[in-house]
Design a protein around this motif. Sequence first.
Motif, PDB file in Angstrom:
ATOM      1  N   ARG A   1     -46.783  31.360 -14.501  1.00  0.00           N
ATOM      2  CA  ARG A   1     -46.158  31.336 -13.381  1.00  0.00           C
ATOM      3  C   ARG A   1     -44.868  32.693 -13.809  1.00  0.00           C
ATOM      4  NH1 ARG A   1     -44.682  25.137 -12.288  1.00  0.00           N
ATOM      5  NH2 ARG A   1     -46.820  24.516 -12.137  1.00  0.00           N
ATOM      6  N   GLU A   2     -44.502  32.883 -15.091  1.00  0.00           N
ATOM      7  CA  GLU A   2     -43.370  33.693 -15.268  1.00  0.00           C
ATOM      8  C   GLU A   2     -43.652  35.062 -15.088  1.00  0.00           C
ATOM      9  OE1 GLU A   2     -44.562  31.476 -17.615  1.00  0.00           O
ATOM     10  OE2 GLU A   2     -43.019  29.749 -17.232  1.00  0.00           O
ATOM     11  N   LYS A   3     -44.961  35.609 -15.337  1.00  0.00           N
ATOM     12  CA  LYS A   3     -45.341  36.982 -15.063  1.00  0.00           C
ATOM     13  C   LYS A   3     -45.688  37.213 -13.490  1.00  0.00           C
ATOM     14  CE  LYS A   3     -47.448  37.828 -19.393  1.00  0.00           C
ATOM     15  NZ  LYS A   3     -46.846  38.831 -19.968  1.00  0.00           N
ATOM     16  N   ILE A   4     -46.301  36.060 -12.666  1.00  0.00           N
ATOM     17  CA  ILE A   4     -46.741  35.955 -11.407  1.00  0.00           C
ATOM     18  C   ILE A   4     -45.202  36.280 -10.766  1.00  0.00           C
ATOM     19  CG2 ILE A   4     -47.430  35.097  -9.250  1.00  0.00           C
ATOM     20  CD1 ILE A   4     -49.412  33.673 -11.314  1.00  0.00           C
ATOM     21  N   TYR A   5     -44.206  35.533 -10.960  1.00  0.00           N
ATOM     22  CA  TYR A   5     -42.890  35.384 -10.268  1.00  0.00           C
ATOM     23  C   TYR A   5     -42.248  36.508 -10.517  1.00  0.00           C
ATOM     24  CZ  TYR A   5     -38.489  33.664  -8.905  1.00  0.00           C
ATOM     25  OH  TYR A   5     -37.061  33.440  -8.500  1.00  0.00           O
ATOM     26  N   GLY A   6     -42.204  37.188 -11.712  1.00  0.00           N
ATOM     27  CA  GLY A   6     -41.309  38.271 -12.127  1.00  0.00           C
ATOM     28  C   GLY A   6     -41.709  39.409 -11.542  1.00  0.00           C
ATOM     29  N   GLN A   7     -43.242  39.661 -11.268  1.00  0.00           N
ATOM     30  CA  GLN A   7     -43.715  40.850 -10.591  1.00  0.00           C
ATOM     31  C   GLN A   7     -43.522  40.869  -9.108  1.00  0.00           C
ATOM     32  OE1 GLN A   7     -45.667  43.735 -12.095  1.00  0.00           O
ATOM     33  NE2 GLN A   7     -44.416  44.161 -10.110  1.00  0.00           N
ATOM     34  N   VAL A   8     -43.944  39.704  -8.453  1.00  0.00           N
ATOM     35  CA  VAL A   8     -43.492  39.658  -7.008  1.00  0.00           C
ATOM     36  C   VAL A   8     -42.087  39.625  -6.839  1.00  0.00           C
ATOM     37  CG1 VAL A   8     -43.610  37.986  -5.113  1.00  0.00           C
ATOM     38  CG2 VAL A   8     -45.592  38.275  -6.591  1.00  0.00           C
ATOM     39  N   LYS A   9     -41.178  38.864  -7.499  1.00  0.00           N
ATOM     40  CA  LYS A   9     -39.702  38.976  -7.365  1.00  0.00           C
ATOM     41  C   LYS A   9     -39.093  40.574  -7.445  1.00  0.00           C
ATOM     42  CE  LYS A   9     -35.146  37.782  -7.703  1.00  0.00           C
ATOM     43  NZ  LYS A   9     -34.410  36.472  -7.815  1.00  0.00           N
ATOM     44  N   ALA A  10     -39.721  41.351  -8.492  1.00  0.00           N
ATOM     45  CA  ALA A  10     -39.191  42.751  -8.575  1.00  0.00           C
ATOM     46  C   ALA A  10     -39.949  43.623  -7.346  1.00  0.00           C
ATOM     47  CB  ALA A  10     -39.853  43.356  -9.772  1.00  0.00           C
ATOM     48  N   TRP A  11     -40.915  43.401  -6.736  1.00  0.00           N
ATOM     49  CA  TRP A  11     -41.388  44.032  -5.731  1.00  0.00           C
ATOM     50  C   TRP A  11     -40.625  43.440  -4.447  1.00  0.00           C
ATOM     51  CZ3 TRP A  11     -47.339  43.444  -6.397  1.00  0.00           C
ATOM     52  CH2 TRP A  11     -47.830  44.399  -7.453  1.00  0.00           C
ATOM     53  N   THR A  12     -40.014  42.430  -4.357  1.00  0.00           N
ATOM     54  CA  THR A  12     -39.304  42.095  -3.109  1.00  0.00           C
ATOM     55  C   THR A  12     -37.793  42.673  -3.242  1.00  0.00           C
ATOM     56  OG1 THR A  12     -38.173  40.025  -3.936  1.00  0.00           O
ATOM     57  CG2 THR A  12     -40.431  39.840  -2.808  1.00  0.00           C
ATOM     58  N   LEU A  13     -37.526  43.234  -4.379  1.00  0.00           N
ATOM     59  CA  LEU A  13     -36.322  44.050  -4.450  1.00  0.00           C
ATOM     60  C   LEU A  13     -36.455  45.424  -4.224  1.00  0.00           C
ATOM     61  CD1 LEU A  13     -34.792  42.024  -7.210  1.00  0.00           C
ATOM     62  CD2 LEU A  13     -34.280  41.651  -4.892  1.00  0.00           C
ATOM     63  N   ASP A  14     -37.756  45.927  -4.144  1.00  0.00           N
ATOM     64  CA  ASP A  14     -37.939  47.293  -4.011  1.00  0.00           C
ATOM     65  C   ASP A  14     -37.879  47.777  -2.504  1.00  0.00           C
ATOM     66  OD1 ASP A  14     -39.214  49.715  -3.734  1.00  0.00           O
ATOM     67  OD2 ASP A  14     -40.579  49.583  -5.262  1.00  0.00           O
ATOM     68  N   ALA A  15     -37.036  48.470  -2.092  1.00  0.00           N
ATOM     69  CA  ALA A  15     -36.812  49.043  -0.496  1.00  0.00           C
ATOM     70  C   ALA A  15     -38.188  49.502  -0.077  1.00  0.00           C
ATOM     71  CB  ALA A  15     -35.779  49.900  -0.258  1.00  0.00           C
ATOM     72  N   ALA A  16     -39.121  50.060  -0.787  1.00  0.00           N
ATOM     73  CA  ALA A  16     -40.398  50.638  -0.496  1.00  0.00           C
ATOM     74  C   ALA A  16     -41.603  49.669   0.091  1.00  0.00           C
ATOM     75  CB  ALA A  16     -40.818  51.704  -1.200  1.00  0.00           C
ATOM     76  N   ILE A  17     -41.330  48.187  -0.408  1.00  0.00           N
ATOM     77  CA  ILE A  17     -42.127  47.533  -0.134  1.00  0.00           C
ATOM     78  C   ILE A  17     -41.887  46.456   0.894  1.00  0.00           C
ATOM     79  CG2 ILE A  17     -43.356  45.512  -1.523  1.00  0.00           C
ATOM     80  CD1 ILE A  17     -43.224  47.446  -4.052  1.00  0.00           C
ATOM     81  N   ASP A  18     -42.558  46.422   1.982  1.00  0.00           N
ATOM     82  CA  ASP A  18     -42.397  45.358   2.926  1.00  0.00           C
ATOM     83  C   ASP A  18     -43.140  44.107   2.842  1.00  0.00           C
ATOM     84  OD1 ASP A  18     -40.494  47.358   4.406  1.00  0.00           O
ATOM     85  OD2 ASP A  18     -42.560  48.457   4.588  1.00  0.00           O
ATOM     86  N   VAL A  19     -44.309  44.328   2.303  1.00  0.00           N
ATOM     87  CA  VAL A  19     -45.195  43.112   2.021  1.00  0.00           C
ATOM     88  C   VAL A  19     -45.841  43.106   0.688  1.00  0.00           C
ATOM     89  CG1 VAL A  19     -47.494  42.150   3.020  1.00  0.00           C
ATOM     90  CG2 VAL A  19     -45.865  43.613   4.649  1.00  0.00           C
ATOM     91  N   VAL A  20     -45.888  41.953   0.164  1.00  0.00           N
ATOM     92  CA  VAL A  20     -46.599  41.746  -1.102  1.00  0.00           C
ATOM     93  C   VAL A  20     -47.717  40.704  -0.913  1.00  0.00           C
ATOM     94  CG1 VAL A  20     -46.795  40.596  -3.402  1.00  0.00           C
ATOM     95  CG2 VAL A  20     -44.546  41.960  -2.436  1.00  0.00           C
ATOM     96  N   ILE A  21     -49.067  41.360  -1.195  1.00  0.00           N
ATOM     97  CA  ILE A  21     -50.217  40.344  -1.059  1.00  0.00           C
ATOM     98  C   ILE A  21     -50.592  39.925  -2.508  1.00  0.00           C
ATOM     99  CG2 ILE A  21     -52.671  40.239  -0.004  1.00  0.00           C
ATOM    100  CD1 ILE A  21     -51.937  42.198   1.939  1.00  0.00           C
ATOM    101  N   THR A  22     -50.917  38.859  -2.609  1.00  0.00           N
ATOM    102  CA  THR A  22     -51.716  38.589  -3.967  1.00  0.00           C
ATOM    103  C   THR A  22     -53.011  37.961  -3.924  1.00  0.00           C
ATOM    104  OG1 THR A  22     -50.799  36.185  -4.237  1.00  0.00           O
ATOM    105  CG2 THR A  22     -49.414  37.865  -4.841  1.00  0.00           C
ATOM    106  N   THR A  23     -53.805  38.130  -4.787  1.00  0.00           N
ATOM    107  CA  THR A  23     -55.221  37.659  -4.741  1.00  0.00           C
ATOM    108  C   THR A  23     -55.380  36.988  -6.117  1.00  0.00           C
ATOM    109  OG1 THR A  23     -57.528  38.025  -4.432  1.00  0.00           O
ATOM    110  CG2 THR A  23     -55.997  39.979  -5.528  1.00  0.00           C
ATOM    111  N   GLY A  24     -56.038  35.305  -5.960  1.00  0.00           N
ATOM    112  CA  GLY A  24     -55.963  34.965  -7.206  1.00  0.00           C
ATOM    113  C   GLY A  24     -55.197  33.812  -7.686  1.00  0.00           C
TER     114      GLY A  24
END
Length: 180
Positions: free
Chosen positions: A56-79
Amino acid sequence: MPSLDERRPFIPIGIAVLTVSDTRTRADDKSGDVLEARIREAGHRLEARTIVPDGREKIYGQVKAWTLDAAIDVVITTGGTGFTGRDVTPEALEPLFEKRMDGFSEVFHRISYEKIGTSTIQSRVTGGVANATFIFVLPGSPGACKDAWDGILKQQLDYRHMPCNFVEIMPRLDEHLKRG
């Protein structure tokens, strides 16, 4: 009927892909490869791609960081969307959602049912919005990633798709935070 309005310009967006797996590496990440290829073929930018172990912590941390990156509009996870003990991607990411996208799961399961029948219920696919970023949580199989991209995301991430699409509402995802 849905259609492409060729009078509208194509607007490329930034997309990040996260593979959740204890065993996959970049060399054998077929689902990540499927998503990367489709993102590029559609004309979007692959801004980031990585693999994190189920947790949970690693998944949440990576996606949260990407949501704060202005260059990233969409995050797609698989698995990590199944029912085994290590499948925790929905639990990791749903607390991040400011808004859930129940329709994404419903449409995904309808598409999946046509291909794999009742086995589709073994996936806890989900979607939502956090920090003005769309997040889509997909199963780890390449077939499921193809179904989600080809049947939903390709159209909804294309500004020309009518009668509506995600790209046209992106500028308004955080309007509730803007005052005065």
